[in-house]
Design an enzyme around this catalytic site. Sequence first.
Site, PDB file in Angstrom:
ATOM      1  N   GLU A   1      40.115  -0.676  10.676  1.00 13.95           N
ATOM      2  CA  GLU A   1      38.732  -0.170  10.663  1.00 13.95           C
ATOM      3  C   GLU A   1      38.688   1.337  10.818  1.00 13.95           C
ATOM      4  OE1 GLU A   1      38.247   1.343  13.709  1.00 13.95           O
ATOM      5  OE2 GLU A   1      40.209   0.417  14.171  1.00 13.95           O
TER       6      GLU A   1
ATOM      7  N   GLY B   1      43.860   3.443  15.175  1.00 20.10           N
ATOM      8  CA  GLY B   1      43.019   2.571  14.365  1.00 20.10           C
ATOM      9  C   GLY B   1      43.429   2.607  12.912  1.00 20.10           C
ATOM     10  N   GLU B   2      42.476   2.325  12.009  1.00 19.99           N
ATOM     11  CA  GLU B   2      42.707   2.271  10.549  1.00 19.99           C
ATOM     12  C   GLU B   2      43.532   1.060  10.145  1.00 19.99           C
ATOM     13  OE1 GLU B   2      44.818   5.719   9.178  1.00 19.99           O
ATOM     14  OE2 GLU B   2      43.367   7.132   9.991  1.00 19.99           O
ATOM     15  N   GLY B   3      43.982   0.262  11.110  1.00 22.55           N
ATOM     16  CA  GLY B   3      44.957  -0.782  10.820  1.00 22.55           C
ATOM     17  C   GLY B   3      46.388  -0.282  10.929  1.00 22.55           C
TER      18      GLY B   3
END
Lengths: 346, 346
Positions: B169, B310-312
């Site tokens: 995300e 984050g961001e995966g």
Amino acid sequence: MMQLPFIEPIADAVLAGRLQQRIDRLTKPVGSLGRIEALALQIGLVQRSEHPRLDAPQMLVFAADHGLAAQGVSAYPSDVTWQMVENFLAGGAAISVLAEQHSLALHVVDAGVRHTFEARPGLMVRKIGEGTADSSLGAAMTAEQCERAIGAGREIVRALPGNVVLLGEMGIGNTSAAALLLARLAGHDIAQCAGRGTGLDDAGLRHKVDVLRRVLALHESATGPLDALAAFGGFEIAMMVGAALQAAAGRRLIVVDGFIGGAAVLVAAALAPTLLGYCVFAHRSNEAGHTLLLDHLHATPLLELGLRLGEGSGAALAWPLIDSAWRLLDRMASFDSAGVSQRSDG
Amino acid sequence: MMQLPFIEPIADAVLAGRLQQRIDRLTKPVGSLGRIEALALQIGLVQRSEHPRLDAPQMLVFAADHGLAAQGVSAYPSDVTWQMVENFLAGGAAISVLAEQHSLALHVVDAGVRHTFEARPGLMVRKIGEGTADSSLGAAMTAEQCERAIGAGREIVRALPGNVVLLGEMGIGNTSAAALLLARLAGHDIAQCAGRGTGLDDAGLRHKVDVLRRVLALHESATGPLDALAAFGGFEIAMMVGAALQAAAGRRLIVVDGFIGGAAVLVAAALAPTLLGYCVFAHRSNEAGHTLLLDHLHATPLLELGLRLGEGSGAALAWPLIDSAWRLLDRMASFDSAGVSQRSDG
């Protein structure tokens, strides 16, 4: 006396500052890649470059037998050493599967297995002897054998391409040799250093500790790193010492697997402390002595997954994380280049 | 009332016994691959197969803006959300580099970014709104928006190939939404749940906690998972809830990244507790509330590397370990097939 290669310290405050600046300009909050950022910095220092690049990783699995296995210190018979070498070469072992998954060049080295292998691709025969002697009766190897094993490890690495070596091993009885080296060189009681290895039960572990205590007493005067290595063995550990020394001298990154590889680095770092800057410790093994060993070397491993297999399997599992570190540094955009706004307070 | 998909429990004692037997016959000491063996077992149960195989992993990065960001709860301005989406698509973000390294299909989903993107490959526009409303003034989204976001997440996963989804995300302000969900659904004080996010200083963190405490008080009656999700947001979290529900219903493995993805799973598991069997938690983030969240879900993450990006990115870093698990089960030889001797006592 053996000639040691010169190993330059990786520390370089100017380069470290430049690398850190590059890392901090990448499009991510400062420090948000945690340990991966520290790895990128280390790889840059190892390669003396603001633009490091890991290339052609070489997985070396050193195998040898241990005379001490005759004293019943392992849950498995010594024949498993050569049988597992066959399994490595046939592609059926954990390290075979992992090396293939991650495109690691896999080299299996017969450092002194009590078996004659047929020549084939992927196998290097550098046999120092048909297993070490039983260290409960005398030295595991002579000083000459020890020196020859270290030299062979150096030669092997010198001839390899790339700038990364991953060190693995196989040898029934070799957690005993590693525990003896740790006890002697780090000054811990053997009961804290010895573990269940491939799976000893409580009685088996008590017996192992008793045997190892006798071995330590027999070799009371073997206090230097090379004397201890010759006294306790094994050939695969000595060859890993040489491989690590040569790798660091050639500014290669060294990925250390678990307890046995750690014991080799313990010896190598006692000979050349600057070697530690070149090492990444892949994981914390479940083998009892490993945490003591890591603490002694002030090392923080990458993974904590309850592994205790050896073969270099932990190093192979950790490899993608290490490979990510330089790729992120090399390929991520900076805030400026990507047109991303800086912090409100920045 | 929204229709939830049926999610079968993964528990199956007979299959688990068969998988464990297969794992124990592989050429390694029993249990010596630690956590990797547990992963292999889980993947087999998820796929209801003694011969599981992970295929075509899909990395989904859901992005959206948060109205609450106007209250100064983040170190970065809201514009960074759309700027980072551009960066993902241009290949310059951490997740872009990691997805390429590991051949993960990367899909960026505009779940509600306050920006109009040009259509292009790799971008799915499923905008529920131009960011959520400010949850310090009213509900972040309506019940209808919440349901629509969950539905969109389900639709996205339903259309994807393969049997693994990795959830990431992006959304300035979304550690606040995650902290609010954790505080409400797990019953913890907000001061324990809220962290520094992208890098708040001490004063910034105190301010964030004050704001979040007011938000919780304003939405005192939002105690159920869907009510809390609508009250606190965000669109990307709601879409991840739908993606996770659909993935589990389709017996896909779900790789959960960090704190925000964990909050989505917290909501999804409150709706359908059997979903947890399908989840692998990639890492323990440095974000303060993450450990509380993992504990609440009885989850042990794979990596502990101090990540908080984050961001995966954590899911992508953990992916090779998960990918190794089924490969080892699938490709390693057994003691019988490789002709390796069993334990002396076996």
